[in-house]
Motif scaffolding. Sequence first.
Motif: not given
Length: 276
Positions: A135-143, A145-148, A179-183, A185-189
């Motif tokens: 029920g989520r797009t690839q972008g939604e579930y990846n993002e 995941y990292y937000r959590e 990677f660039e689309k979640v970079k 978020l990953i940097t913040e983590i």
Amino acid sequence: MLTDYHVHCEFSDDSVYPMEDVVRDAIGLGLEEICFTDHVDYGIKVDWDSGEEIRWRNGEPFANVDYPRYFAKIADLQEKYGDRIRIRRGLELGVQSHTIDAYNRLTEKYPLDFAILSIHQVHDQEFWNGEFQEGRTQGEYNEEYYREMLRVVQSFKHYSVLGHMDLIVRYDKAGVYPFEKVKDLITEILKVVIADGKGIELNTSSVRYGLSDTQPSRDILRLYRELGGRIITLGSDSHRPDHLGAHIASSMELLKELGYEAFCTFENGRPVFHPL
């Protein structure tokens, strides 16, 4: 020096590998130190002594580690094999933002040498069966995941390293999310992880899962080092004999190629650095 800092045995719900066999096999492989890191996943599993009904999956109990028996067995093996191998007390904590209080209580009750923080579920939904992705797009579930993951590291501090940081890749049927689309978020983590004096893990199971990159990816490993990260452990994520110690030596060489100078073991919750 060869170590394996992500080892499962019969106390994990997904393994039947006897703990003493793990130790004997590790000695046979020439490992100098191992850390048992069996699974705890509050939110979807209960403790043995919780009084709640234990679920069963594929004929095996679906529950968290039986802590008293687990730590007593580790102590026995430390006494029995301590002249041949160092054995550390650890757990793999499948933390979610709504289960943090339970993990705070757990880590206060049972002091550890080492704790892996893994995001195994989000909103009590699993990745391996596609429940979280549905029920989520690839972008939604990846993002998400990292937000959590970011929410968790901002609030939970009783861990040593982030385990298989990009685990979601293992279960992403749509392929590797750029990677660039979640970079960001990953940097913040990673900035939180580094500021807190924590580290990350290089998990060598990416080879047996047939992933196209390391876990975490080389992009994440480079970013962590560029941000100033130095605490890194190596673990096979073993659940059976042919997993134990696998690809540890080659992963050490990879870390050197990426500019790392040392890897870590842990004692009483503190990192010990060893030159690569």
